[in-house]
Scaffold this motif. Sequence first.
Motif, PDB file in Angstrom:
ATOM      1  N   GLY A   3      49.604  53.705  29.669  1.00  0.00           N
ATOM      2  CA  GLY A   3      51.332  53.755  28.925  1.00  0.00           C
ATOM      3  C   GLY A   3      51.604  54.213  27.965  1.00  0.00           C
ATOM      4  O   GLY A   3      52.542  54.765  27.898  1.00  0.00           O
ATOM      5  N   THR A   4      50.648  54.826  27.100  1.00  0.00           N
ATOM      6  CA  THR A   4      50.909  55.939  26.297  1.00  0.00           C
ATOM      7  C   THR A   4      51.003  57.504  26.624  1.00  0.00           C
ATOM      8  O   THR A   4      51.925  58.037  26.630  1.00  0.00           O
ATOM      9  CB  THR A   4      49.588  56.192  25.141  1.00  0.00           C
ATOM     10  OG1 THR A   4      49.620  54.990  24.605  1.00  0.00           O
ATOM     11  CG2 THR A   4      50.037  56.656  23.959  1.00  0.00           C
ATOM     12  N   GLU A   5      50.628  58.027  27.717  1.00  0.00           N
ATOM     13  CA  GLU A   5      50.158  58.917  28.130  1.00  0.00           C
ATOM     14  C   GLU A   5      52.323  58.571  29.425  1.00  0.00           C
ATOM     15  O   GLU A   5      52.490  59.761  29.279  1.00  0.00           O
ATOM     16  CB  GLU A   5      49.601  58.993  29.618  1.00  0.00           C
ATOM     17  CG  GLU A   5      49.422  60.306  30.834  1.00  0.00           C
ATOM     18  CD  GLU A   5      48.204  60.684  31.162  1.00  0.00           C
ATOM     19  OE1 GLU A   5      49.066  61.307  32.616  1.00  0.00           O
ATOM     20  OE2 GLU A   5      47.768  59.986  32.053  1.00  0.00           O
ATOM     21  N   LYS A   6      51.796  57.260  29.859  1.00  0.00           N
ATOM     22  CA  LYS A   6      53.318  57.373  30.786  1.00  0.00           C
ATOM     23  C   LYS A   6      55.002  57.612  29.970  1.00  0.00           C
ATOM     24  O   LYS A   6      55.114  58.512  29.541  1.00  0.00           O
ATOM     25  CB  LYS A   6      53.474  56.115  31.208  1.00  0.00           C
ATOM     26  CG  LYS A   6      55.218  55.496  31.562  1.00  0.00           C
ATOM     27  CD  LYS A   6      55.379  56.571  33.050  1.00  0.00           C
ATOM     28  CE  LYS A   6      55.906  56.110  34.438  1.00  0.00           C
ATOM     29  NZ  LYS A   6      55.977  56.609  35.305  1.00  0.00           N
ATOM     30  N   ALA A   7      54.709  57.366  28.568  1.00  0.00           N
ATOM     31  CA  ALA A   7      55.731  57.439  27.589  1.00  0.00           C
ATOM     32  C   ALA A   7      55.553  58.782  27.284  1.00  0.00           C
ATOM     33  O   ALA A   7      56.554  59.447  27.226  1.00  0.00           O
ATOM     34  CB  ALA A   7      55.286  56.487  25.727  1.00  0.00           C
ATOM     35  N   SER A   8      54.680  59.458  26.553  1.00  0.00           N
ATOM     36  CA  SER A   8      54.743  61.195  26.343  1.00  0.00           C
ATOM     37  C   SER A   8      55.770  61.809  27.427  1.00  0.00           C
ATOM     38  O   SER A   8      56.137  63.241  27.066  1.00  0.00           O
ATOM     39  CB  SER A   8      53.430  61.769  26.055  1.00  0.00           C
ATOM     40  OG  SER A   8      53.060  61.453  27.529  1.00  0.00           O
ATOM     41  N   LYS A   9      55.691  61.260  28.871  1.00  0.00           N
ATOM     42  CA  LYS A   9      56.263  62.243  29.600  1.00  0.00           C
ATOM     43  C   LYS A   9      57.439  61.734  30.307  1.00  0.00           C
ATOM     44  O   LYS A   9      57.951  62.256  31.184  1.00  0.00           O
ATOM     45  CB  LYS A   9      54.720  62.437  30.520  1.00  0.00           C
ATOM     46  CG  LYS A   9      53.580  62.802  30.949  1.00  0.00           C
ATOM     47  CD  LYS A   9      52.920  62.937  31.744  1.00  0.00           C
ATOM     48  CE  LYS A   9      52.153  63.644  32.584  1.00  0.00           C
ATOM     49  NZ  LYS A   9      51.487  64.121  30.562  1.00  0.00           N
ATOM     50  N   ALA A  10      57.732  60.772  29.001  1.00  0.00           N
ATOM     51  CA  ALA A  10      59.276  60.109  29.656  1.00  0.00           C
ATOM     52  C   ALA A  10      60.574  61.709  29.089  1.00  0.00           C
ATOM     53  O   ALA A  10      59.659  62.374  28.377  1.00  0.00           O
ATOM     54  CB  ALA A  10      58.763  58.906  28.733  1.00  0.00           C
ATOM     55  N   ARG A  11      61.915  61.222  29.539  1.00  0.00           N
ATOM     56  CA  ARG A  11      62.315  62.041  29.448  1.00  0.00           C
ATOM     57  C   ARG A  11      63.477  62.250  27.801  1.00  0.00           C
ATOM     58  O   ARG A  11      62.926  61.150  27.462  1.00  0.00           O
ATOM     59  CB  ARG A  11      63.555  61.847  29.965  1.00  0.00           C
ATOM     60  CG  ARG A  11      65.340  62.865  29.894  1.00  0.00           C
ATOM     61  CD  ARG A  11      66.011  62.561  30.912  1.00  0.00           C
ATOM     62  NE  ARG A  11      65.771  62.882  32.142  1.00  0.00           N
ATOM     63  CZ  ARG A  11      66.900  63.115  33.015  1.00  0.00           C
ATOM     64  NH1 ARG A  11      67.564  62.352  33.050  1.00  0.00           N
ATOM     65  NH2 ARG A  11      66.279  62.816  34.609  1.00  0.00           N
ATOM     66  N   PRO A  12      62.996  62.469  27.861  1.00  0.00           N
ATOM     67  CA  PRO A  12      63.559  62.993  25.869  1.00  0.00           C
ATOM     68  C   PRO A  12      64.379  62.704  25.512  1.00  0.00           C
ATOM     69  O   PRO A  12      65.120  63.334  24.230  1.00  0.00           O
ATOM     70  CB  PRO A  12      62.514  64.003  25.339  1.00  0.00           C
ATOM     71  CG  PRO A  12      63.042  65.145  26.073  1.00  0.00           C
ATOM     72  CD  PRO A  12      62.841  64.644  27.230  1.00  0.00           C
ATOM     73  N   ASP A  13      65.475  61.606  25.343  1.00  0.00           N
ATOM     74  CA  ASP A  13      66.609  61.955  25.759  1.00  0.00           C
ATOM     75  C   ASP A  13      66.950  60.219  24.802  1.00  0.00           C
ATOM     76  O   ASP A  13      67.700  59.344  24.627  1.00  0.00           O
ATOM     77  CB  ASP A  13      67.236  60.975  26.576  1.00  0.00           C
ATOM     78  CG  ASP A  13      66.810  59.972  27.948  1.00  0.00           C
ATOM     79  OD1 ASP A  13      65.538  59.493  27.350  1.00  0.00           O
ATOM     80  OD2 ASP A  13      67.329  60.042  29.269  1.00  0.00           O
ATOM     81  N   GLY A  14      65.712  59.388  24.012  1.00  0.00           N
ATOM     82  CA  GLY A  14      65.782  58.312  23.304  1.00  0.00           C
ATOM     83  C   GLY A  14      65.942  57.007  24.135  1.00  0.00           C
ATOM     84  O   GLY A  14      66.058  55.498  23.921  1.00  0.00           O
TER      85      GLY A  14
END
Length: 330
Positions: free
Chosen positions: A83-94
Amino acid sequence: MTHKTRGLPAALLALACATQALPAGAADQPTAPARKPAIMIIVPFTHGGPTDELARLLLAPLGKALQQKVVERNILGAGGTLGTEKASKARPDGTTLLLSNIGQATSPSLYRDLRYDPIGDFEPIGLIAEVPMMLVARAGLPAKDLKGLLASDTSALSYAHAGVGSASHLCGLLFMNATRSKPRAITYQGTQEALSDLVGGHVDLLCDQPTNTLKAIKAGQVRAYGVTSKARTDVLPQVPTLAEAGLADVELVVWHGLYAPKGTPRETIERLATGLREALADPALKTRMAQLGAIPASAGQATPEGLRQRLTAEALRWEPILRGASVRAD
């Protein structure tokens, strides 16, 4: 149709006709503001576990503070790293955030082949809460208190935890170091499952947060030996600290923080941090957290810098402990 309209493309002519058909003054009316997209908080642990419980408490007050819908998504597996990896690769838009616990600081020492940097690939938003842990035992264990437990052969017992690097595992490491014993470790997908087996008498010991164990303790289904913080917890003031009971070196407070992917704009981080502080000041949230033994972060802790300092300090604390125990999760 006049000669002025014969040459117009069909789509343009249709648009012109539609505009002419609008009621008087309609074209001058302001459009409704665009609805803000929902914020998804990824929790990389099992549904119903202590971190999930804390996340669900935060959703409504945080959404109210940000005037935005906030939802949770559990993505579990591999000690929280999936899950942490998934979050790290998410679009950085908040719109995609990570709510994680102490594992964010220990994973760099536990995993050699992580596909993300637990520290460098995230922007801290703020600390959410601290929760002490409790060493609990199955109700049928002969030792009535920690003194009786330490007088017994703890190496003959079984110890449940939620995977290498989990808070329950880290607490077990501290316990084994302090008692110089090696109870048989049994790994579960989450501490909720471990607690069920403890209640059923299938394992002997578990160290977990009161957000998960409190009901079972109060119901007499398990026995609490001690709390891992410096001071006793208000939810069970009769339970001594482990230091009081003779284990001064077993001190562990689980902390939870909120993160955004690296590259999220600074103004977005500040807006989220301001919303977090407002949410944590909500009286209903504070009351509910207190009932579960959680201590909400102060206004000074619920900041990007406050969480960054905590993350760095905890990573430095646990690296030699894990290295000395030759513990690896891969």
